[in-house]
Design a protein around this motif. Structure first.
Motif, PDB file in Angstrom:
ATOM      1  N   ARG A 292      44.178  33.461  34.534  1.00 31.34           N
ATOM      2  CA  ARG A 292      43.945  34.980  34.688  1.00 31.34           C
ATOM      3  C   ARG A 292      45.241  35.575  35.497  1.00 31.34           C
ATOM      4  O   ARG A 292      45.567  35.242  36.535  1.00 31.34           O
ATOM      5  CB  ARG A 292      42.781  35.202  35.362  1.00 31.34           C
ATOM      6  CG  ARG A 292      41.451  35.014  34.747  1.00 31.34           C
ATOM      7  CD  ARG A 292      40.141  35.499  35.426  1.00 31.34           C
ATOM      8  NE  ARG A 292      40.196  36.939  35.438  1.00 31.34           N
ATOM      9  CZ  ARG A 292      39.563  37.543  34.548  1.00 31.34           C
ATOM     10  NH1 ARG A 292      38.966  36.999  33.652  1.00 31.34           N
ATOM     11  NH2 ARG A 292      39.680  38.754  34.553  1.00 31.34           N
TER      12      ARG A 292
ATOM     13  N   ASN B 259      34.131  26.613  34.553  1.00 28.09           N
ATOM     14  CA  ASN B 259      34.326  28.208  35.210  1.00 28.09           C
ATOM     15  C   ASN B 259      34.706  28.149  36.459  1.00 28.09           C
ATOM     16  O   ASN B 259      34.675  29.150  37.036  1.00 28.09           O
ATOM     17  CB  ASN B 259      33.258  28.956  34.564  1.00 28.09           C
ATOM     18  CG  ASN B 259      33.129  29.034  33.212  1.00 28.09           C
ATOM     19  OD1 ASN B 259      33.818  29.162  32.336  1.00 28.09           O
ATOM     20  ND2 ASN B 259      31.527  29.237  32.866  1.00 28.09           N
TER      21      ASN B 259
ATOM     22  N   GLN C  16      34.475  42.670  32.488  1.00 25.89           N
ATOM     23  CA  GLN C  16      34.187  41.127  32.421  1.00 25.89           C
ATOM     24  C   GLN C  16      32.734  40.673  31.999  1.00 25.89           C
ATOM     25  O   GLN C  16      32.397  39.648  31.340  1.00 25.89           O
ATOM     26  CB  GLN C  16      34.502  40.460  33.722  1.00 25.89           C
ATOM     27  CG  GLN C  16      36.038  40.676  34.014  1.00 25.89           C
ATOM     28  CD  GLN C  16      36.424  39.498  35.154  1.00 25.89           C
ATOM     29  OE1 GLN C  16      35.692  38.424  35.089  1.00 25.89           O
ATOM     30  NE2 GLN C  16      37.485  39.690  35.796  1.00 25.89           N
TER      31      GLN C  16
ATOM     32  N   PHE D 270      39.580  38.554  39.896  1.00 25.78           N
ATOM     33  CA  PHE D 270      37.962  37.825  39.972  1.00 25.78           C
ATOM     34  C   PHE D 270      37.922  37.308  38.871  1.00 25.78           C
ATOM     35  O   PHE D 270      38.065  37.506  37.782  1.00 25.78           O
ATOM     36  CB  PHE D 270      37.139  39.395  40.074  1.00 25.78           C
ATOM     37  CG  PHE D 270      37.552  39.961  41.475  1.00 25.78           C
ATOM     38  CD1 PHE D 270      37.317  39.626  42.575  1.00 25.78           C
ATOM     39  CD2 PHE D 270      37.931  41.438  41.372  1.00 25.78           C
ATOM     40  CE1 PHE D 270      37.890  40.374  43.312  1.00 25.78           C
ATOM     41  CE2 PHE D 270      38.291  42.230  42.173  1.00 25.78           C
ATOM     42  CZ  PHE D 270      38.169  41.823  43.434  1.00 25.78           C
ATOM     43  N   ASN D 271      37.117  36.002  38.908  1.00 25.85           N
ATOM     44  CA  ASN D 271      36.485  35.190  38.097  1.00 25.85           C
ATOM     45  C   ASN D 271      35.049  35.252  37.872  1.00 25.85           C
ATOM     46  O   ASN D 271      34.440  34.855  38.762  1.00 25.85           O
ATOM     47  CB  ASN D 271      36.797  33.809  38.564  1.00 25.85           C
ATOM     48  CG  ASN D 271      36.645  32.702  37.477  1.00 25.85           C
ATOM     49  OD1 ASN D 271      35.844  32.838  36.389  1.00 25.85           O
ATOM     50  ND2 ASN D 271      36.493  31.497  37.935  1.00 25.85           N
TER      51      ASN D 271
ATOM     52  N   ARG E 156      33.595  34.413  34.902  1.00 26.73           N
ATOM     53  CA  ARG E 156      33.264  33.364  33.923  1.00 26.73           C
ATOM     54  C   ARG E 156      31.756  32.696  33.988  1.00 26.73           C
ATOM     55  O   ARG E 156      31.743  32.335  35.498  1.00 26.73           O
ATOM     56  CB  ARG E 156      34.365  32.426  33.541  1.00 26.73           C
ATOM     57  CG  ARG E 156      35.759  33.270  32.987  1.00 26.73           C
ATOM     58  CD  ARG E 156      36.725  32.085  32.774  1.00 26.73           C
ATOM     59  NE  ARG E 156      36.000  31.467  31.656  1.00 26.73           N
ATOM     60  CZ  ARG E 156      36.213  31.602  30.407  1.00 26.73           C
ATOM     61  NH1 ARG E 156      37.119  32.642  29.876  1.00 26.73           N
ATOM     62  NH2 ARG E 156      35.894  30.787  29.229  1.00 26.73           N
ATOM     63  N   ARG E 157      30.950  32.604  33.221  1.00 26.17           N
ATOM     64  CA  ARG E 157      29.714  32.079  33.571  1.00 26.17           C
ATOM     65  C   ARG E 157      29.065  31.398  32.408  1.00 26.17           C
ATOM     66  O   ARG E 157      29.450  31.632  31.483  1.00 26.17           O
ATOM     67  CB  ARG E 157      28.963  33.004  34.113  1.00 26.17           C
ATOM     68  CG  ARG E 157      28.615  34.001  32.911  1.00 26.17           C
ATOM     69  CD  ARG E 157      28.276  35.557  33.410  1.00 26.17           C
ATOM     70  NE  ARG E 157      28.431  36.519  32.299  1.00 26.17           N
ATOM     71  CZ  ARG E 157      29.633  37.194  31.697  1.00 26.17           C
ATOM     72  NH1 ARG E 157      30.844  36.889  32.463  1.00 26.17           N
ATOM     73  NH2 ARG E 157      29.822  37.983  30.765  1.00 26.17           N
ATOM     74  N   GLN E 158      28.108  30.479  32.686  1.00 30.78           N
ATOM     75  CA  GLN E 158      27.440  29.638  31.587  1.00 30.78           C
ATOM     76  C   GLN E 158      26.180  30.777  31.342  1.00 30.78           C
ATOM     77  O   GLN E 158      25.790  31.590  32.055  1.00 30.78           O
ATOM     78  CB  GLN E 158      26.927  28.401  32.036  1.00 30.78           C
ATOM     79  CG  GLN E 158      27.892  27.642  32.727  1.00 30.78           C
ATOM     80  CD  GLN E 158      28.801  26.587  31.721  1.00 30.78           C
ATOM     81  OE1 GLN E 158      28.803  26.971  30.523  1.00 30.78           O
ATOM     82  NE2 GLN E 158      29.735  26.094  32.371  1.00 30.78           N
TER      83      GLN E 158
END
Lengths: 414, 301
Positions: free
Chosen positions: A336, A405, B26, B171-172, B174-176
């Motif tokens: 990112r 993740n 996001q 900012f991350n 990402r998620r399951q």
């Protein structure tokens, strides 16, 4: 009012939390109920004095073990400035938190125990501050009360730290202050126990240190975050590119280029809720409209044609590895960068750095938790970037594990 | 170069707008937690700025304990209408009726803790993958360690020792499947910043924030508003006083302070001189030293 963001670093028991507690307490930024709560818990723990560290150690495990685990953010203000503190733990296994705290700071306070002098971890903290491009460093020589406020111990630390820091090229200014966080010497009030020290106390330094802006106002960079399309009768044709200016200055009428398409246009207007404005610069959040209809989406970047960023799929970067899982050889990760997400493969590890000696390590190239070094990456599509040294916004990225993740690394483009 | 300096309020505004837009970009189904308290009102105001001239790209979600001040609900309904926003209400009463939670009883009974279940149910029912909250790091010591993008596992729990590092403004999210995020655009604001900004922007607030006459009960260190949900116990007697509320939550646990501050300027002066944190009047934080952390781990706001 001015805003100063600073980070604190030190080893276990150097007294970081106590120093912050002291800054907040002596500058009257602590409230009665907070102090009462701390008094009660200090008594319960059998502490002799009111344990100011309990003001910042908020998590149950931290209070039980008497250590700071995670980055904690603190806020205080004086009539001169507002401050945001990133309080970061000094344990070896939590270096990632220090890098995190340093990433948004303008100034770093590095604590040194007057009895122990400059140790490995001091060098590590200074190295990280430099790596993250913090230009102002304060070395707070703490626990002076335990060396009888002796000037020689202090002078020795000044000598050995200066020697090490001379090899760190991003740090512009190092200020040394002998303090006792526990007793309050030279934190807010000038100490009467150290008449030999002529400088100002720590808080005065924080209030007055000159901060050249960390924002780049030269190279125009506008990463598109979101496209505003109202779908209403009144704003039927409105198409605004929303984002936060990452560098330079934009004005209506400016000739611009959109990456990656390379199409040119002019800025028609710069919109905000309050109406159109005459200019936008870092770090403001605005929406830009263009004269021409061009297909633009999140991850694209609006720049000026006479001063474009570097562009390409091969990236050289310094990284800090955050994960307990090792970096896979030729590992693939999600990268990112600004508002863009691409895939990246680690092409080569150039070297790792022994951050206690600053020597390059070239025989062990495996990245594990807290390792810092230089790598070469190849991305799935082109990035538009500047060197981290030139622009923190367009020169930084993170690597994310595709399965878990998890954020596994922070990168600074060389 | 000096002309490119921006003051701290403008910096905080730009940061919050950035975070709100990141959330919209996001996540597939974000929602903004709206309680009618000043922080959520400020957040909604900033969200309108972030997406202007378009409408909010996400609904407002109100977890209603059924013990709200009527002033708060009036304000909420007017606000939603004016902003043209979509409102979803999760009722704690429904969770009680369904047997999902058991109501506390006794003099200090509160539905505060029950909200967590209702919130998590609403998240699951509507498939929200991000909830924007008005939490600020200066409010409480556990909140001081919260990220802007705060990960929640399948059970809605927070793991404070294992948070994703958050660097620069990357900012991350990402998620399951089944995991969600709490996002806090106001992380870096202090109570003083909030009030100064409210004044600057002339944001309207519920009347509860301003000094008014009200019958209150002194309990512990707090003054609770007398109502059908808060009744005088033995030896207690309600008295009429001039008070205002520094935070607005459930009637059973939000204490009033004696104050004559009837406009924003006077409140700013009061905040500047205050010797108690605004949560000092919150009975819910006083249950144990780490009450906030314990509730947050379970999925509280």
């Amino acid at each position: 009012m001015d805003l100063l963001r600073f980070t604190t670093a030190g080893s276990v028991d150097d007294g970081k939390s106590t120093l912050i507690g002291r800054l907040l307490y002596d500058s009257k930024n602590i409230f009665e109920d907070q102090l009462e709560a701390v008094e009660v818990s200090s008594r319960k723990r059998g502490d002799e004095n009111v344990n100011l560290a309990l003001l910042t150690d908020g998590l149950r495990a931290e209070r039980e073990q008497g250590i700071t685990i995670d980055v904690a953010y603190r806020y205080f203000a004086t009539p001169r400035r507002k401050f945001i503190i990133a309080d970061t733990p000094g344990h070896i296994q939590y270096t990632r938190n220090m890098v995190t705290g340093a990433s948004t700071a303008n100034l770093a306070i590095i604590l040194v125990d007057a009895r122990k002098g400059v140790i490995e971890q001091t060098c590590r903290h200074a190295f990280i501050a430099n790596l993250l491009r913090i230009q102002h460093v304060v070395v707070a020589v703490n626990k002076m009360d335990l060396v009888d406020y002796n000037q020689e111990s202090y002078d020795e630390i000044v000598r050995s730290f200066s020697d090490f820091a001379s090899r760190l090229d991003n740090i512009v200014e190092v200020t040394f202050i002998p303090i006792s966080a526990l007793r309050g010497d030279n934190v807010v009030e000038k100490s009467e126990n150290m008449p030999w020290f002529e400088g100002p106390p720590l808080l005065y330094h924080l209030e007055t240190v000159y901060l050249g802006s960390d924002d780049n106002h030269v190279d125009a960079r506008f990463p598109v975050q979101w496209v505003i399309r109202p779908q209403s009768d009144r704003f039927h044709d409105f198409r605004g590119y929303a984002g936060r200016v990452a560098g330079g200055v934009f004005k209506p009428g400016d000739e611009v280029m959109v990456l990656p398409s390379g199409f040119s246009s002019r800025i028609r207007s710069i919109e905000t809720y309050e109406g159109a404005v005459e200019e936008a610069f870092s770090p403001l959040s605005v929406a830009v409209t263009l004269e021409d209809e061009i297909d633009i989406s999140r991850g694209d970047m609006i720049v000026k044609p006479n001063n474009p960023p570097k562009s390409g799929q091969d990236i050289e970067a310094m990284i800090c590895w955050f994960s307990e899982r090792k970096m896979a050889p030729r590992g693939k990760y999600i990268l990112r960068h600004t508002t863009k997400e691409v895939k990246a493969i680690v092409k080569e590890v150039r070297y790792k750095v022994n951050i206690n000696t600053l020597h390059k390590i070239e025989d062990d190239l495996e990245f594990t938790l807290n390792d810092i070094g230089r790598i070469a990456l190849r991305t799935s599509s082109a990035l538009f970037y500047d060197s981290y040294r030139r622009n923190r916004n367009t020169g930084s990225f993170v690597l994310i594990d595709e399965q878990a993740n998890e954020t596994v690394a922070a990168g600074m483009i060389v | 170069m000096l002309s490119y300096k921006v003051n701290h309020l403008k910096q905080l505004e730009a940061e919050a707008i950035y975070v709100l837009r990141e959330t919209a970009a996001q996540f597939e189904h974000p929602a903004l937690l709206f309680s009618g308290g000043k922080d959520s009102i400020l957040m909604a105001h900033l969200a309108r700025k972030a997406f202007h001239p378009a409408k909010l790209p996400f609904p407002l979600l109100h977890v209603d304990t059924g013990h709200n001040f009527p002033e708060t609900l009036d304000y909420r309904d007017r606000y939603v209408q004016e902003a043209g926003a979509r409102l979803i209400v999760g009722l704690v009463q429904d969770s009680i009726d369904k047997g999902r939670v058991t109501e506390e009883s006794g003099a200090n009974a509160s539905r505060n803790a029950l909200q967590t279940v209702t919130l998590l149910d609403a998240i699951e029912e509507h498939g929200f993958d991000a909830c924007l909250g008005g939490g600020r790091r200066d409010e409480e010591k556990a909140r001081a360690k919260e990220r802007f993008f705060s990960h929640r596992n399948d059970f809605g729990e927070w793991d404070p020792k294992n948070q994703r590092p958050e660097l620069w403004n990357i900012f991350n999210g990402r998620r399951q499947h089944g995991e969600h995020f709490r996002v806090f655009p106001l992380s870096n604001w202090t109570e003083m910043d909030v009030w100064q900004y409210i004044k600057l922007e002339e944001i309207e607030l519920p009347s509860l924030y301003f000094a008014h006459r009200r019958r209150v009960l002194a309990r512990g260190n707090t003054l609770l508003a007398e109502s059908e949900h808060v009744e005088a116990g033995e030896g207690e007697e309600a008295e009429e006083k001039t008070v205002r509320f520094r935070t607005i939550g459930d009637m059973t646990c939000t204490g009033a302070v004696e104050s004559g501050a009837d406009n924003v300027e006077k409140i700013i002066q009061e905040v500047a001189a205050a010797r108690q944190t605004e949560r000092g009047t919150r009975a819910d934080d006083r249950r144990s030293e780490t009450a906030m952390e314990d509730r947050k781990k379970e999925g509280y706001f």
